[in-house]
Design a protein around this motif. Structure first.
Motif, PDB file in Angstrom:
ATOM      1  N   LEU A   1       0.800  -1.261   0.020  1.00  0.00           N
ATOM      2  CA  LEU A   1       0.021  -0.169  -0.243  1.00  0.00           C
ATOM      3  C   LEU A   1       0.787   1.253  -0.076  1.00  0.00           C
ATOM      4  N   ARG A   2       0.269   2.437  -0.303  1.00  0.00           N
ATOM      5  CA  ARG A   2       1.000   3.619  -0.415  1.00  0.00           C
ATOM      6  C   ARG A   2       1.789   3.789   1.147  1.00  0.00           C
ATOM      7  N   ALA A   3       0.811   3.393   2.123  1.00  0.00           N
ATOM      8  CA  ALA A   3       1.459   3.691   3.582  1.00  0.00           C
ATOM      9  C   ALA A   3       2.307   2.844   3.622  1.00  0.00           C
ATOM     10  N   ASP A   4       2.562   1.680   3.178  1.00  0.00           N
ATOM     11  CA  ASP A   4       3.618   0.635   3.382  1.00  0.00           C
ATOM     12  C   ASP A   4       4.820   1.279   2.645  1.00  0.00           C
ATOM     13  N   LEU A   5       4.591   1.742   1.389  1.00  0.00           N
ATOM     14  CA  LEU A   5       5.839   2.267   0.766  1.00  0.00           C
ATOM     15  C   LEU A   5       6.620   3.347   1.602  1.00  0.00           C
ATOM     16  N   ARG A   6       5.753   4.217   2.269  1.00  0.00           N
ATOM     17  CA  ARG A   6       5.797   5.252   2.880  1.00  0.00           C
ATOM     18  C   ARG A   6       6.747   4.681   4.090  1.00  0.00           C
ATOM     19  N   GLY A   7       6.373   3.734   4.947  1.00  0.00           N
ATOM     20  CA  GLY A   7       7.198   3.419   5.910  1.00  0.00           C
ATOM     21  C   GLY A   7       8.505   2.654   5.414  1.00  0.00           C
ATOM     22  N   LEU A   8       8.617   1.998   4.297  1.00  0.00           N
ATOM     23  CA  LEU A   8       9.778   1.546   3.757  1.00  0.00           C
ATOM     24  C   LEU A   8      10.784   2.571   3.568  1.00  0.00           C
TER      25      LEU A   8
END
Lengths: 391, 234
Positions: free
Chosen positions: B80-87
């Protein structure tokens, strides 16, 4: 941690909104100052409206009656013309349950006072009867049947000072506070007889002509606008008013009815006018907050893109903008309240600030801030994090 | 090399637009970046450098191909977009041409904010910020606002911010473009130091010929295609 590092003090979390406000403190405070003036005006409007109600009802309440007997088919002197023969008072006073009854008259006059024209509401009332000035807070009530006056402090008169009304001169014997007409004119009490003379006395020339015209039988001037009735304990005012209304040429309103009539006919328009201005000012405030927050967001576009790129979640970005909008609203509101509290004595009308109104406005301001921040939030959320890398 | 690559890019393609307006920004690009290496990425404007940086930086999803970051497959439709942000927050550090320090935060706060975003407490984040400022030799400037820092100091603070969460890779977009030669050399020395001591992979997009000898490998992009690599002179 490596040796030789500066000591770490347990700091607060870095609040981006406050940090940004501090960075642009001058602009932020100037905006808050402008907004506080707007919100101060909103509060003043509401305060003036409250003052208007208080003052208008204050006159009715100060009369000290429970039932208002007025001309049949009318709603009393505060709504329309109401004229009764003065001797109706005797008939009313003779009714069962009546403790006291007094005739009253109301008229607006312009008087010359220290070279200035002053508009006053003249209340004619009978001594020691309902309708007279009861709440004299300096001096005494009227005790002589002629040429004495009790006047509200708003007129600027002092005890012992004389004022000319019509062709007669009155001496101020008592002062009241916050007793004004719905239009803001200070109230002056004189005896009913003086008031009738003021209202109906003609100049000598006109009097002679009138006398000839009516073959020496001039019409009576003993008329009043209403008769105020104070009832004995236990007598139901509503029931009494209904009984009086059976007399076809009379109408009667309880004190509560009279206040409602006044509120509806006199205050309602003011309420709508003030409500309109208040709504407009709040809308303008919302638009200003919205535009300022939007421009602040645009100014921070690169910083927001950078934050998003390094991994800041949306709620952080939204928080940054919403917190600034709320801070702007809260600071402006507090400053507005302070301004209006400091300046309320300089208003030409009474400004009555109530805690509930302030609390309600505060809630409206908070909602306005949230609405106003929507544009900034939308803009911030649409910023592409990749734009941080673009030069 | 014994260690697995931090970044494995395999046959990545990315285009913008469709039909006659279609622009192929990347054409089947493959690239491995190993821990502790500093690689340079050069090419003319519009060659696809920024697009590749965005793809590796988990900002832009490619149309085809795969990418692994620290062994994890990134663009497989499950992120998800939020996952990529966390990454990005955990694994990638970014350094920009114009340092992009937040103008309303001082030096240590600019570094700490990255740590706080990753969930650290304020005291711990400040400790980490001061540690990095000391590591990069600018601890005296910890309370300076970005406007009070020289170009070189600001870029060091930006490097410190990129290092705040111990990333596996640093992506630097023209980090020396705004600096004179001595300061550019100093920044490259720092990036080399970070790569060597922390085993961080560093990708530097640059036009700056003065620093070409500072890379382990230089890759050239032309019309979206990666040209054969060569080892740098260093």
């Amino acid at each position: 941690m490596k040796a030789g590092l500066p000591a770490v003090t347990a700091g607060r979390e870095v609040n981006l909104a406050l940090k940004d406000i501090r960075h642009n403190l001058g602009r932020f405070l100037l905006t808050c100052l402008g907004l506080s003036l707007l919100l101060g005006i909103v509060l003043a409007m509401v305060g003036i409206y409250r003052g208007l109600i208080e003052e208008s009802l204050g006159l009715v309440r100060a009369a000290g009656g429970q039932v208002w007997v007025v001309e049949g088919g009318t709603r009393g002197p505060f709504a329309e013309a109401s004229r009764l023969p003065g001797d109706t008072r005797i008939a009313i006073a003779a009714q069962w349950g009546v403790a006291a009854a007094g005739g009253v008259s109301y008229q607006n006059v312009e008087a010359q006072l220290r070279g200035q024209t002053k508009r006053l509401l003249v209340v004619g009332a009978q001594i020691a009867r309902p309708g007279e000035a009861r709440l004299v807070d300096e001096g005494r009530p009227i005790i002589r049947s002629r040429y004495e006056a009790v006047v509200d402090r708003g007129a600027g008169l002092v005890l012992g000072e004389q004022i000319k009304l019509g062709r007669d001169t009155f001496t101020v014997v008592g002062l009241t506070s916050n007793l004004v007409a719905s239009g803001g004119d200070p109230v002056i009490f004189i005896t009913l007889r003086d008031a009738q003379k003021l209202q109906f006395d003609l100049t000598p020339a006109a009097s002679r002509r009138e006398s000839v015209r009516s073959s020496g039988t001039a019409g009576t001037t003993d008329t009043v606008n209403a008769i105020l009735v104070r009832l004995m304990p236990g007598v139901d005012a509503k029931r009494f008013a209904q009984d009086i209304t059976r007399w076809k040429h009379l109408a009667a309103l309880t004190q509560e009815d009279q206040e409602t009539v006044l509120a509806r006919s006199v205050i309602d328009r003011a309420r709508r006018q003030i409500g309109l201005f208040t709504t407009l000012l709040l809308t303008v405030s919302t638009v200003i907050i919205g535009l300022i927050i939007y421009t602040m967001t645009i100014d921070k576009k690169k910083a927001i893109a950078t934050l998003k790129l390094i991994g800041a979640p949306d709620r952080r970005i939204v928080g940054l903008i919403v917190e600034q909008a709320l801070a702007m609203g809260i600071i402006s509101f507090v400053a507005g309240v302070a301004l209006i509290n400091a300046g309320q004595g300089y208003f030409p009308r009474r400004v009555l600030l109530e805690l509930t109104d302030a609390a309600m406005l505060f809630a409206v301001v908070l909602v306005a801030c949230l609405v106003a921040s929507a544009l900034g939030v939308r803009t911030a959320l649409r910023i592409d994090p990749a734009s941080a890398l673009a030069g | 090399m014994a260690e697995p690559p931090v970044v494995e890019v395999r046959r990545i393609s990315k285009h913008f637009g469709e039909g006659p307006a279609r622009v192929d920004a990347l054409r089947e690009v493959s690239l491995d970046v190993f821990p502790g290496t500093v690689i340079g990425l050069r090419g003319p404007s519009g060659s696809g450098k920024s697009t590749l940086l965005n793809v590796v930086g988990c900002i832009l999803e490619p149309n085809s191909g795969t990418m692994r970051l620290n062994g994890e497959l990134v663009y497989d439709g499950k992120w998800l977009r939020a996952d990529l942000r966390g990454l990005r927050l955990e694994k990638i550090g970014f350094i920009f041409q114009s340092h992009n320090l937040l103008p309303f935060l001082n030096a240590w706060e600019n570094i700490a904010v990255a740590r706080i975003l990753a969930g650290a407490g304020a005291a711990q984040a400040k400790g980490r910020a001061l540690e990095l400022l000391t590591y990069l030799g600018i601890e005296r400037r910890q309370d300076a606002m970005p406007g009070e820092l020289s170009g070189g100091e600001a870029q060091r603070v930006a490097i410190a911010r990129a290092l705040a969460n111990d990333p596996r890779i640093i992506l630097a977009d023209e980090p020396t473009a705004a600096l004179d030669s001595p300061r550019a050399a100093a920044v490259m020395d720092l990036l080399r130091k970070v790569a060597t001591e922390r085993r961080t992979a560093v990708i530097v997009v640059t036009h700056d010929e003065k620093i070409f000898d500072r890379f382990d490998h230089i890759y050239s992009l032309r019309d979206g295609a990666l040209e054969p690599t060569r080892a740098s002179a260093a």
